[in-house]
Design a protein around this motif. Structure first.
Motif, PDB file in Angstrom:
ATOM      1  N   GLU A 153       8.450  11.972 -29.246  1.00 26.49           N
ATOM      2  CA  GLU A 153       6.795  12.122 -30.021  1.00 26.49           C
ATOM      3  C   GLU A 153       7.388  11.984 -31.633  1.00 26.49           C
ATOM      4  O   GLU A 153       7.953  12.982 -31.966  1.00 26.49           O
ATOM      5  CB  GLU A 153       6.356  13.153 -29.305  1.00 26.49           C
ATOM      6  CG  GLU A 153       4.929  13.294 -29.824  1.00 26.49           C
ATOM      7  CD  GLU A 153       4.040  12.208 -29.448  1.00 26.49           C
ATOM      8  OE1 GLU A 153       4.468  11.850 -28.383  1.00 26.49           O
ATOM      9  OE2 GLU A 153       2.976  12.035 -30.017  1.00 26.49           O
ATOM     10  N   ARG A 154       6.753  11.012 -32.141  1.00 25.26           N
ATOM     11  CA  ARG A 154       6.824  11.019 -33.457  1.00 25.26           C
ATOM     12  C   ARG A 154       5.530  11.654 -34.233  1.00 25.26           C
ATOM     13  O   ARG A 154       4.575  10.878 -33.724  1.00 25.26           O
ATOM     14  CB  ARG A 154       7.081   9.687 -34.107  1.00 25.26           C
ATOM     15  CG  ARG A 154       7.722   9.839 -35.305  1.00 25.26           C
ATOM     16  CD  ARG A 154       8.062   8.065 -35.710  1.00 25.26           C
ATOM     17  NE  ARG A 154       8.426   7.842 -37.231  1.00 25.26           N
ATOM     18  CZ  ARG A 154       9.299   7.424 -37.510  1.00 25.26           C
ATOM     19  NH1 ARG A 154      10.400   6.726 -36.599  1.00 25.26           N
ATOM     20  NH2 ARG A 154       9.489   6.880 -38.822  1.00 25.26           N
ATOM     21  N   VAL A 155       5.962  12.548 -35.205  1.00 24.47           N
ATOM     22  CA  VAL A 155       4.697  13.087 -35.802  1.00 24.47           C
ATOM     23  C   VAL A 155       4.996  12.765 -37.434  1.00 24.47           C
ATOM     24  O   VAL A 155       5.862  13.504 -37.943  1.00 24.47           O
ATOM     25  CB  VAL A 155       4.328  14.728 -35.350  1.00 24.47           C
ATOM     26  CG1 VAL A 155       3.164  15.106 -36.152  1.00 24.47           C
ATOM     27  CG2 VAL A 155       4.478  14.683 -33.956  1.00 24.47           C
ATOM     28  N   GLY A 156       4.256  11.895 -38.017  1.00 22.31           N
ATOM     29  CA  GLY A 156       4.649  11.739 -39.377  1.00 22.31           C
ATOM     30  C   GLY A 156       6.073  11.499 -39.566  1.00 22.31           C
ATOM     31  O   GLY A 156       6.670  10.397 -38.731  1.00 22.31           O
ATOM     32  N   ASN A 157       6.822  11.956 -40.339  1.00 24.32           N
ATOM     33  CA  ASN A 157       8.235  11.562 -40.603  1.00 24.32           C
ATOM     34  C   ASN A 157       9.019  12.682 -39.801  1.00 24.32           C
ATOM     35  O   ASN A 157      10.337  12.916 -39.997  1.00 24.32           O
ATOM     36  CB  ASN A 157       8.581  11.743 -42.093  1.00 24.32           C
ATOM     37  CG  ASN A 157       8.434  13.073 -42.480  1.00 24.32           C
ATOM     38  OD1 ASN A 157       7.790  14.048 -41.999  1.00 24.32           O
ATOM     39  ND2 ASN A 157       9.026  13.334 -43.680  1.00 24.32           N
ATOM     40  N   VAL A 158       8.464  13.010 -38.776  1.00 25.74           N
ATOM     41  CA  VAL A 158       9.260  14.108 -37.940  1.00 25.74           C
ATOM     42  C   VAL A 158       9.309  13.543 -36.579  1.00 25.74           C
ATOM     43  O   VAL A 158       8.241  13.045 -36.017  1.00 25.74           O
ATOM     44  CB  VAL A 158       8.701  15.572 -37.974  1.00 25.74           C
ATOM     45  CG1 VAL A 158       9.413  16.497 -36.791  1.00 25.74           C
ATOM     46  CG2 VAL A 158       9.185  16.149 -39.382  1.00 25.74           C
ATOM     47  N   GLU A 159      10.390  13.659 -35.806  1.00 27.80           N
ATOM     48  CA  GLU A 159      10.572  13.499 -34.586  1.00 27.80           C
ATOM     49  C   GLU A 159      10.909  14.541 -33.547  1.00 27.80           C
ATOM     50  O   GLU A 159      11.607  15.071 -33.894  1.00 27.80           O
ATOM     51  CB  GLU A 159      11.503  12.232 -34.317  1.00 27.80           C
ATOM     52  CG  GLU A 159      12.885  12.527 -34.176  1.00 27.80           C
ATOM     53  CD  GLU A 159      13.896  11.245 -34.214  1.00 27.80           C
ATOM     54  OE1 GLU A 159      13.321   9.990 -34.116  1.00 27.80           O
ATOM     55  OE2 GLU A 159      15.115  11.197 -34.066  1.00 27.80           O
ATOM     56  N   VAL A 160      10.031  14.829 -32.498  1.00 30.26           N
ATOM     57  CA  VAL A 160      10.160  15.783 -31.569  1.00 30.26           C
ATOM     58  C   VAL A 160      10.925  14.996 -30.032  1.00 30.26           C
ATOM     59  O   VAL A 160      10.409  14.286 -29.609  1.00 30.26           O
ATOM     60  CB  VAL A 160       9.007  16.398 -30.924  1.00 30.26           C
ATOM     61  CG1 VAL A 160       9.301  17.449 -30.213  1.00 30.26           C
ATOM     62  CG2 VAL A 160       8.300  16.862 -32.378  1.00 30.26           C
ATOM     63  N   VAL A 161      12.212  15.478 -30.025  1.00 22.75           N
ATOM     64  CA  VAL A 161      13.117  14.849 -28.745  1.00 22.75           C
ATOM     65  C   VAL A 161      13.109  15.976 -27.840  1.00 22.75           C
ATOM     66  O   VAL A 161      13.728  17.019 -28.175  1.00 22.75           O
ATOM     67  CB  VAL A 161      14.225  14.355 -29.291  1.00 22.75           C
ATOM     68  CG1 VAL A 161      15.042  13.698 -28.181  1.00 22.75           C
ATOM     69  CG2 VAL A 161      14.229  13.151 -30.571  1.00 22.75           C
ATOM     70  N   ALA A 162      12.619  15.756 -26.575  1.00 29.77           N
ATOM     71  CA  ALA A 162      12.880  16.520 -25.538  1.00 29.77           C
ATOM     72  C   ALA A 162      13.974  15.899 -24.458  1.00 29.77           C
ATOM     73  O   ALA A 162      13.763  14.690 -24.077  1.00 29.77           O
ATOM     74  CB  ALA A 162      11.464  17.050 -24.792  1.00 29.77           C
ATOM     75  N   VAL A 163      14.954  16.717 -24.173  1.00 28.06           N
ATOM     76  CA  VAL A 163      15.925  16.404 -23.175  1.00 28.06           C
ATOM     77  C   VAL A 163      15.891  17.168 -21.782  1.00 28.06           C
ATOM     78  O   VAL A 163      15.938  18.407 -21.986  1.00 28.06           O
ATOM     79  CB  VAL A 163      17.225  16.229 -23.691  1.00 28.06           C
ATOM     80  CG1 VAL A 163      18.185  15.540 -22.712  1.00 28.06           C
ATOM     81  CG2 VAL A 163      17.322  15.672 -25.105  1.00 28.06           C
ATOM     82  N   GLY A 164      15.929  16.729 -20.655  1.00 33.15           N
ATOM     83  CA  GLY A 164      16.247  17.546 -19.709  1.00 33.15           C
ATOM     84  C   GLY A 164      16.033  16.715 -18.463  1.00 33.15           C
ATOM     85  O   GLY A 164      15.862  15.795 -18.151  1.00 33.15           O
ATOM     86  N   LYS A 165      16.692  17.618 -17.378  1.00 31.91           N
ATOM     87  CA  LYS A 165      16.391  16.929 -15.684  1.00 31.91           C
ATOM     88  C   LYS A 165      14.995  17.614 -15.438  1.00 31.91           C
ATOM     89  O   LYS A 165      14.867  18.279 -14.382  1.00 31.91           O
ATOM     90  CB  LYS A 165      17.492  17.435 -14.965  1.00 31.91           C
ATOM     91  CG  LYS A 165      18.734  16.605 -15.526  1.00 31.91           C
ATOM     92  CD  LYS A 165      19.861  16.839 -14.435  1.00 31.91           C
ATOM     93  CE  LYS A 165      21.356  16.148 -14.911  1.00 31.91           C
ATOM     94  NZ  LYS A 165      22.414  16.356 -14.202  1.00 31.91           N
ATOM     95  N   VAL A 166      14.102  16.878 -15.714  1.00 28.13           N
ATOM     96  CA  VAL A 166      12.791  17.143 -15.350  1.00 28.13           C
ATOM     97  C   VAL A 166      11.957  15.604 -15.197  1.00 28.13           C
ATOM     98  O   VAL A 166      12.454  14.614 -16.275  1.00 28.13           O
ATOM     99  CB  VAL A 166      12.033  18.322 -16.210  1.00 28.13           C
ATOM    100  CG1 VAL A 166      12.650  19.515 -15.968  1.00 28.13           C
ATOM    101  CG2 VAL A 166      11.717  17.624 -17.582  1.00 28.13           C
TER     102      VAL A 166
END
Lengths: 226, 322
Positions: free
Chosen positions: B294-307
């Motif tokens: 998910e990109r918010v402005g110049n920051v990216e939020v990355v979620a990783v997992g077995k879901v």
């Protein structure tokens, strides 16, 4: 009868018989009885027994063939039939009845339809076998049956990118990626970052077990119930 | 003669039914065990039993054969896991210290209660931890690794995580098979025992492992406190396990890291400065591992997992700075 002998009879029942087996069956009285028993067992299991059980099936088939005009039987073409012979058959002359102890070579014209009948029964038997196996499978919860195979199937991808795996190396560039107008370098950079995140996630799994463990062992372990 | 045959058939059917009844009464002792009791017994067995388990792990398109040895030396748990194919890779656990021995780096130790890469750590710990996110359901029985097995289903309470199935040895309560299953009932990952040998004596390998001096546990104090990121939404049962600010492995960018877990599923969430090329929104690998960005402005939020990837997306979107 020895075990091997039983095996070929059962393969005839299942419709997997070779020409030779069929010829053998037509001559072997013992095997015929067995063949009949196998079908009877099959019918019993399926609950398809008719109210009046006509056990001598082969004889009734033979009778039916006998009543059938021989002219429809294939193989007649290569052997001219005299009008006398034909009339014999129509009148039900015992000489032309296909008793199973009569060698097929004696009356090939009548033997062929008999085997056709056999074939039909054989197919029915194999269908029944499938049905029985099918029912057994339904009794078991479906998920227990799940084989490891589905894992090998590629999952349809969600989103626009290709599968990534830590160990299988480079993910393949998909056509969607290409169509988004990324250059090769950009794709590589993308992949590298994805791999970095995945690798870090895997590493964290190793490191975080301690934190997880502490969390979980806060409550005292209860003794198992027997 | 044919009537005789029919009679014989009927007889054989009834005697078959009797045999089944006998077997049922034999296993009646297990009938009273609830799914949770089975899992509790498993947790106890995994800690107390001495055994050698040969198994394969099906992960994406790979099959990894492994051997797991577990025993007790002087009231301490000692375990050994060896990957049988490819470059040598082993892990040794003595009590709460796990040492990884890999071919391309010097051995390193971490502290933890379970060797990662096999059963989830919670299986040998407190099963109650899973009750917020999952239900335990008793399944049927089937034969695994030549032994009768009892199926326990661990069903998710919501569609935000995957389901699991576990087959327990009916004699020793040790896990014989472990499946991770998607909501479409697709098999994502499987651990399958090939042979289970319950040992009376501690194997010499474990005695040696106990005596061996292993590297000291890596220090975790350098973990810096990150900023106070909060999830506005989190599926029930998930908790923040770790959060810190650090440098991403193999990269020079620093990230905010938050680890979530519900006991079975682990999720890593990273907050980093966005790269030049936007990462794909969602990405799924065959073994169930997903990434959502998910990109918010110049920051990216990355979620990783077995879901499921939708869970990751929603988590990434719900992250806010307090």
């Amino acid at each position: 009868m020895d075990k091997l002998g039983q095996e070929w009879v059962s393969s005839v029942v299942d419709g997997e018989a070779s020409e030779q087996d069929l010829a053998h069956l037509s001559q072997d009285k013992d095997a015929q009885e067995k063949w009949q028993n196998y079908h009877l067992i099959g019918d019993t299991i399926r609950g398809e027994l008719p109210p009046a059980l006509s056990l001598d099936l082969t004889q009734s088939i033979a009778d039916a063939i006998e009543k059938e005009p021989s002219i429809v039987a294939p193989g007649h073409a290569n052997k001219p039939v005299s009008s006398d012979e034909l009339s014999d058959v129509v009148e039900g002359n015992p000489a032309s009845v296909v008793g199973l102890d009569i060698a097929p070579t004696a009356k090939p014209s009548n033997v062929v339809p008999l085997f056709k009948q056999l074939g039909q029964y054989a197919i029915a038997a194999s269908v029944a076998l499938v049905a029985v196996i099918g029912v057994q499978n339904y009794n078991v919860p479906a998920d227990i049956e799940s084989s490891p195979l589905p894992v090998l199937n590629t999952r349809p991808l969600i989103g626009s990118a290709s599968p990534v795996s830590l160990q299988t190396g480079q993910p393949k560039a998909t056509s969607q990626n290409a169509s988004q107008g990324y250059s090769e370098a950009q794709l590589n950079e993308q992949r590298r970052r994805i791999n970095t995140y995945i690798q870090d996630h895997m590493l964290q799994q190793k490191l975080n077990t301690a934190a997880l463990h502490q969390h979980k062992s806060e409550k005292a372990q209860e003794e198992p119930q027997k | 003669m044919r009537l005789l045959l029919l009679a014989f058939l009927a007889l054989s059917f009834s005697s078959f039914a009797e045999q089944q009844n006998e077997e049922e009464s034999k296993t009646a002792a297990f009938e009273n065990l609830s799914a949770k009791a089975w899992l509790r017994n498993m947790s106890h067995a995994l800690q107390q039993q001495q055994f050698k388990l040969s198994l394969i792990k099906l992960d994406a398109d790979q099959i990894k054969p492994m051997v797991y040895l577990h025993g007790r030396v002087q009231e301490q748990e000692v375990a050994f896991l060896e990957y049988l194919n490819g470059p040598p890779k082993n892990a040794v656990r003595v009590n709460n210290t796990i040492t990884f021995i890999e071919h391309d780096k010097p051995p390193y130790s971490v502290s933890g209660g379970r060797i990662e890469g096999l059963w989830p750590a919670v299986f040998a710990a407190n099963i109650e931890r899973l009750e917020q996110g999952y239900q335990f359901v008793l399944g049927g029985r089937s034969r695994i690794a030549g032994r009768p097995g009892q199926v326990i289903r661990i069903l998710p309470n919501d569609p935000h995580r995957f389901g699991y199935q576990i087959w327990l040895d009916m004699e020793h309560f040790l896990p014989l098979r472990f499946d991770m299953i998607s909501s479409e009932r697709q098999l994502l990952e499987q651990i399958l025992a090939v042979e289970l040998i319950v040992l009376q004596e501690t194997p010499s390998l474990l005695l040696e492992a106990y005596k061996q001096k292993w590297p000291l546990v890596m220090n975790h104090t350098e973990r810096q406190q990150g900023q106070d990121w909060q999830f506005q939404w989190m599926p029930g049962g998930f908790e923040v396990v770790v959060r810190d600010l650090r440098r991403l492995m193999g990269s020079d960018s620093s990230v905010e890291y938050i680890a979530l877990s519900d006991g079975l599923a682990s999720i890593s969430v990273y907050v980093a400065r966005a790269g030049e090329t936007p990462l794909p929104n969602e990405l799924v690998a065959t073994n169930g591992l997903s990434i959502a960005t998910e990109r918010v402005g110049n920051v990216e939020v990355v979620a990783v997992g077995k879901v499921p990837p939708a869970t990751l997306s929603r988590l990434a979107q719900s992250l806010t700075l307090e």
